[in-house]
Design an enzyme around this catalytic site. Structure first.
Site, short mmCIF file in Angstrom:
data_model
loop_
_atom_site.label_atom_id
_atom_site.label_comp_id
_atom_site.label_asym_id
_atom_site.label_seq_id
_atom_site.Cartn_x
_atom_site.Cartn_y
_atom_site.Cartn_z
CG ASP A 78 27.07 48.03 15.66
OD1 ASP A 78 28.03 47.85 15.63
OD2 ASP A 78 26.38 48.86 16.61
CG ASP A 125 22.40 41.75 22.75
OD1 ASP A 125 23.31 41.25 22.70
OD2 ASP A 125 21.86 42.17 23.64
CG ASN A 161 34.47 42.58 15.01
OD1 ASN A 161 35.78 42.93 15.09
ND2 ASN A 161 33.75 43.99 14.91
CB SER A 174 41.91 40.01 22.97
OG SER A 174 42.60 41.04 23.81
CE1 TYR A 183 37.43 41.97 25.35
CE2 TYR A 183 39.83 41.85 25.72
CZ TYR A 183 38.77 42.05 24.61
OH TYR A 183 39.02 42.33 23.53
CE LYS A 238 37.43 39.62 22.45
NZ LYS A 238 36.51 39.56 21.22
CB ILE A 260 43.08 47.71 16.93
CG1 ILE A 260 43.47 46.29 16.69
CG2 ILE A 260 42.59 48.44 15.49
CD1 ILE A 260 44.57 46.41 15.76
CB THR A 281 39.01 50.92 17.44
OG1 THR A 281 39.09 50.12 18.57
CG2 THR A 281 39.66 49.76 16.46
#
Length: 261
Positions: A39, A65, A92, A152, A165, A169, A198, A200
């Site tokens: 992370d 990163d 992910n 996505s 975005y 993807k 989702i 989250t």
């Protein structure tokens, strides 16, 4: 025989400090795999790793990163030193990375510029390239590997406020198809899991509004938003030997949000 058994496998899960990534890490560990929990925020990575080790599993939390190739390469080496060579890569890390941009606050494309686009492209496309570049030499040498990228439905079907975005993807998915053809002869499979909404932290501010949530759910054949477990189930399958003859594919996990051939 448990076809989902991950014993003796070492997985690297990027962006695993919360949400889908966290659940993927927990799923893999629950099936016997060791996990390098990555992370951008070290405290998140270490917290998830502690969950796993607290349940008797093997894990290490490492900060990195994914938009920095040198940092990713160093993380892969460190993870291999601590747990063993990486057998499974789960790309992910997403959204705009550590930037403050959020999926529910993106202005129209024509009101943005390269500085606005860069975090989305760097995390969702270059992050995938960097991680694959770091782990593939070892996978090729050992003749085994699993690569699963979380993309996505914005990249499959398009979303009006998520053009950049979605483009990043879609780029990751196209890259994955080409890579699958390049590395299949080395015993490596490469697939994607395409998600819709989702539940989250990344979308919490959107679906917290009951009226917004009610309207959004009209688009879902299964009348609920996804849970991290829904995504992790599909990722685990593709990361396991149960999917040893599946490669170059994109699996939608979307509650029927988009049904395409």
């Amino acid at each position: 025989m448990n076809v989902l058994d991950m014993t003796d496998r070492v997985a690297l899960v990027t962006g695993a400090g919360q949400g889908v990534g966290r659940q993927v890490a927990l799923h893999i560990a629950a099936h016997g795999g060791a996990v390098v929990v990555n992370d951008y925020h070290l405290d998140r990575a270490e917290s998830v790793a502690a969950e796993i080790t607290g349940q008797g599993g093997r894990a290490v939390g490492l900060r990195c990163d994914v938009t920095d190739l040198d940092a990713v390469t160093a993380m892969v080496a460190q993870g291999a030193e601590r747990l063993g060579p990486i057998d499974v890569l789960v790309n992910n890390a997403g959204n705009a990375g550590p930037a403050e941009n959020a999926l529910d606050r993106t202005p129209p494309f024509w009101e943005t510029g390269p500085k606005d686009w860069e975090p989305w492209i760097a995390t969702n496309f270059y992050g995938v390239l960097h991680s694959c570049r770091a782990v593939l030499p070892g996978m090729v040498e050992r003749g085994y590997g699993r690569v699963v990228s979380v993309i996505s439905d914005a990249g499959r079907t398009g979303e009006p406020h998520l053009a950049v975005y979605g483009g990043a993807k879609a780029g990751a998915a196209g890259f994955s198809r080409g890579l699958a053809k390049a590395v299949g002869r080395h015993g490596i499979t490469v697939n994607c899991v395409a998600l819709s909404t989702i539940n989250t932290p990344g979308v919490a501010s959107v679906i917290a509004d009951p009226e917004v949530a009610r309207k959004a759910l009209r688009s879902y054949v299964v009348r609920r938003f996804g849970e991290p477990t829904d995504a992790a189930n599909a990722v685990l399958f593709l990361a396991s030997d149960a999917a040893s003859w599946v490669t170059g594919q994109t699996y939608p996990v979307n509650g029927g949000y988009a049904i395409t051939p």
